[in-house]
Design a protein around this motif. Structure first.
Motif, PDB file in Angstrom:
ATOM      1  N   GLU A 169      24.645  29.653  42.818  1.00  0.00           N
ATOM      2  CA  GLU A 169      23.271  29.174  42.981  1.00  0.00           C
ATOM      3  C   GLU A 169      22.238  30.283  42.805  1.00  0.00           C
ATOM      4  O   GLU A 169      21.072  30.000  42.541  1.00  0.00           O
ATOM      5  N   GLU A 170      22.667  31.542  42.939  1.00  0.00           N
ATOM      6  CA  GLU A 170      21.743  32.666  42.739  1.00  0.00           C
ATOM      7  C   GLU A 170      21.336  32.805  41.284  1.00  0.00           C
ATOM      8  O   GLU A 170      20.300  33.365  40.980  1.00  0.00           O
ATOM      9  N   GLY A 171      22.169  32.316  40.369  1.00  0.00           N
ATOM     10  CA  GLY A 171      21.934  32.575  38.957  1.00  0.00           C
ATOM     11  C   GLY A 171      22.249  34.038  38.679  1.00  0.00           C
ATOM     12  O   GLY A 171      22.931  34.703  39.456  1.00  0.00           O
ATOM     13  N   ASP A 172      21.766  34.547  37.563  1.00  0.00           N
ATOM     14  CA  ASP A 172      21.994  35.956  37.244  1.00  0.00           C
ATOM     15  C   ASP A 172      21.131  36.837  38.131  1.00  0.00           C
ATOM     16  O   ASP A 172      19.905  36.706  38.160  1.00  0.00           O
ATOM     17  N   THR A 173      21.785  37.697  38.879  1.00  0.00           N
ATOM     18  CA  THR A 173      21.112  38.699  39.689  1.00  0.00           C
ATOM     19  C   THR A 173      21.830  40.021  39.438  1.00  0.00           C
ATOM     20  O   THR A 173      22.898  40.044  38.814  1.00  0.00           O
ATOM     21  N   LEU A 174      21.258  41.099  39.928  1.00  0.00           N
ATOM     22  CA  LEU A 174      21.943  42.380  39.785  1.00  0.00           C
ATOM     23  C   LEU A 174      23.323  42.307  40.431  1.00  0.00           C
ATOM     24  O   LEU A 174      24.306  42.814  39.887  1.00  0.00           O
ATOM     25  N   ARG A 175      23.393  41.663  41.584  1.00  0.00           N
ATOM     26  CA  ARG A 175      24.667  41.556  42.293  1.00  0.00           C
ATOM     27  C   ARG A 175      25.701  40.766  41.490  1.00  0.00           C
ATOM     28  O   ARG A 175      26.837  41.206  41.330  1.00  0.00           O
ATOM     29  N   THR A 176      25.321  39.593  40.963  1.00  0.00           N
ATOM     30  CA  THR A 176      26.299  38.792  40.229  1.00  0.00           C
ATOM     31  C   THR A 176      26.726  39.478  38.943  1.00  0.00           C
ATOM     32  O   THR A 176      27.900  39.449  38.585  1.00  0.00           O
ATOM     33  N   LEU A 177      25.786  40.122  38.250  1.00  0.00           N
ATOM     34  CA  LEU A 177      26.162  40.832  37.020  1.00  0.00           C
ATOM     35  C   LEU A 177      27.074  42.018  37.331  1.00  0.00           C
ATOM     36  O   LEU A 177      28.022  42.299  36.584  1.00  0.00           O
ATOM     37  N   ARG A 178      26.801  42.704  38.438  1.00  0.00           N
ATOM     38  CA  ARG A 178      27.659  43.830  38.846  1.00  0.00           C
ATOM     39  C   ARG A 178      29.067  43.334  39.155  1.00  0.00           C
ATOM     40  O   ARG A 178      30.060  43.903  38.705  1.00  0.00           O
ATOM     41  N   LEU A 179      29.153  42.250  39.918  1.00  0.00           N
ATOM     42  CA  LEU A 179      30.457  41.707  40.287  1.00  0.00           C
ATOM     43  C   LEU A 179      31.236  41.219  39.069  1.00  0.00           C
ATOM     44  O   LEU A 179      32.449  41.421  38.982  1.00  0.00           O
ATOM     45  N   LYS A 180      30.551  40.585  38.125  1.00  0.00           N
ATOM     46  CA  LYS A 180      31.218  40.112  36.910  1.00  0.00           C
ATOM     47  C   LYS A 180      31.782  41.273  36.086  1.00  0.00           C
ATOM     48  O   LYS A 180      32.705  41.084  35.311  1.00  0.00           O
ATOM     49  N   ARG A 181      31.220  42.450  36.269  1.00  0.00           N
ATOM     50  CA  ARG A 181      31.707  43.646  35.572  1.00  0.00           C
ATOM     51  C   ARG A 181      32.723  44.425  36.412  1.00  0.00           C
ATOM     52  O   ARG A 181      33.081  45.538  36.089  1.00  0.00           O
ATOM     53  N   ASN A 182      33.159  43.809  37.507  1.00  0.00           N
ATOM     54  CA  ASN A 182      34.167  44.392  38.395  1.00  0.00           C
ATOM     55  C   ASN A 182      33.746  45.745  38.943  1.00  0.00           C
ATOM     56  O   ASN A 182      34.516  46.695  38.955  1.00  0.00           O
ATOM     57  N   LEU A 183      32.510  45.825  39.389  1.00  0.00           N
ATOM     58  CA  LEU A 183      32.012  47.071  39.976  1.00  0.00           C
ATOM     59  C   LEU A 183      31.609  46.845  41.422  1.00  0.00           C
ATOM     60  O   LEU A 183      30.966  45.842  41.737  1.00  0.00           O
ATOM     61  N   GLN A 223      29.376  48.461  44.706  1.00  0.00           N
ATOM     62  CA  GLN A 223      28.057  49.109  44.717  1.00  0.00           C
ATOM     63  C   GLN A 223      28.158  50.611  44.473  1.00  0.00           C
ATOM     64  O   GLN A 223      27.300  51.181  43.792  1.00  0.00           O
ATOM     65  N   THR A 224      29.177  51.243  44.978  1.00  0.00           N
ATOM     66  CA  THR A 224      29.332  52.689  44.795  1.00  0.00           C
ATOM     67  C   THR A 224      29.603  53.027  43.335  1.00  0.00           C
ATOM     68  O   THR A 224      29.016  53.971  42.789  1.00  0.00           O
ATOM     69  N   GLN A 225      30.468  52.262  42.693  1.00  0.00           N
ATOM     70  CA  GLN A 225      30.751  52.485  41.275  1.00  0.00           C
ATOM     71  C   GLN A 225      29.511  52.233  40.419  1.00  0.00           C
ATOM     72  O   GLN A 225      29.218  52.990  39.489  1.00  0.00           O
ATOM     73  N   PHE A 226      28.795  51.166  40.739  1.00  0.00           N
ATOM     74  CA  PHE A 226      27.572  50.821  40.017  1.00  0.00           C
ATOM     75  C   PHE A 226      26.537  51.934  40.177  1.00  0.00           C
ATOM     76  O   PHE A 226      25.892  52.345  39.214  1.00  0.00           O
ATOM     77  N   ALA A 227      26.423  52.434  41.398  1.00  0.00           N
ATOM     78  CA  ALA A 227      25.486  53.524  41.669  1.00  0.00           C
ATOM     79  C   ALA A 227      25.817  54.759  40.837  1.00  0.00           C
ATOM     80  O   ALA A 227      24.918  55.403  40.292  1.00  0.00           O
ATOM     81  N   ALA A 228      27.093  55.074  40.722  1.00  0.00           N
ATOM     82  CA  ALA A 228      27.504  56.240  39.938  1.00  0.00           C
ATOM     83  C   ALA A 228      27.098  56.075  38.470  1.00  0.00           C
ATOM     84  O   ALA A 228      26.614  57.026  37.846  1.00  0.00           O
ATOM     85  N   LEU A 229      27.262  54.879  37.935  1.00  0.00           N
ATOM     86  CA  LEU A 229      26.866  54.629  36.546  1.00  0.00           C
ATOM     87  C   LEU A 229      25.354  54.739  36.365  1.00  0.00           C
ATOM     88  O   LEU A 229      24.873  55.130  35.297  1.00  0.00           O
ATOM     89  N   LEU A 230      24.616  54.375  37.410  1.00  0.00           N
ATOM     90  CA  LEU A 230      23.153  54.432  37.349  1.00  0.00           C
ATOM     91  C   LEU A 230      22.605  55.814  37.699  1.00  0.00           C
ATOM     92  O   LEU A 230      21.425  56.085  37.487  1.00  0.00           O
TER      93      LEU A 230
END
Length: 119
Positions: free
Chosen positions: A43-57, A59-66
Motif C-alpha cells: 500500500e506504500e507504493g514505491d518508497t525508498l524503503r520498498t525500493l531498498r528492500l527489493k534490492r535486498n539491502l 539500511q546499513t548496506q544502503f547507507a554504505a552505497l550512499l
C-alpha cells in the motif's frame, strides 16, 4: 523491568547482520526482504524503503552505497528530512531511478510522515 527499545533494536540488528553474513541464510533473507516490499508494504507504493528492500539491502548496506549513515537512511525513509542535492543524486544512482521518480517518492514519504505526525 522491560528492555529499552534501543537495546532491542541493537539485538535485532545484530541478528539480521548475522543472518545476512551466513551463506546458509543469505538467499532466504533476500527473499524475505522482497516479500516484505511486495506483500506487506504494497500500500506504500514505491518508497525508498520498498525500493531498498527489493534490492535486498538493509539500511546499513544502503547507507554504505550512499556514503552516509544508517541513521540518515532511516530519516530519509521516514520522510522527515529534506535530502541535499548530492544525496538525491546518489539515491538516483543507487536505485536506478529518474529525478522525477525520486521527487514523486520523496513527496509520497513526506505526506505519509505528516499524516502520522497528526495522529
Amino acid at each position: 523491568m522491560p528492555v529499552p527499545l534501543a537495546k532491542k533494536n541493537t539485538a535485532f540488528s545484530k541478528l539480521i547482520a548475522k543472518l545476512d553474513a551466513s551463506a546458509e541464510h543469505r538467499a532466504g533473507m533476500a527473499e524475505a526482504r522482497e516479500w516484505v516490499a511486495k506483500e506487506v508494504l504494497v500500500e506504500e507504493g514505491d518508497t525508498l524503503r520498498t525500493l531498498r528492500l527489493k534490492r535486498n539491502l538493509n539500511q546499513t548496506q544502503f547507507a554504505a552505497l550512499l556514503g552516509t549513515t544508517q541513521a540518515q537512511v532511516a530519516r530519509l525513509e521516514k520522510g522527515n528530512t529534506d535530502p541535499q542535492r548530492s544525496t538525491c543524486k546518489k539515491l538516483r544512482e543507487v536505485l536506478g531511478i529518474s529525478a522525477d521518480k525520486l521527487e514523486e517518492i520523496l513527496d509520497r514519504q513526506e505526506k505519509a510522515y505528516e499524516l502520522k505526525a497528526k495522529k
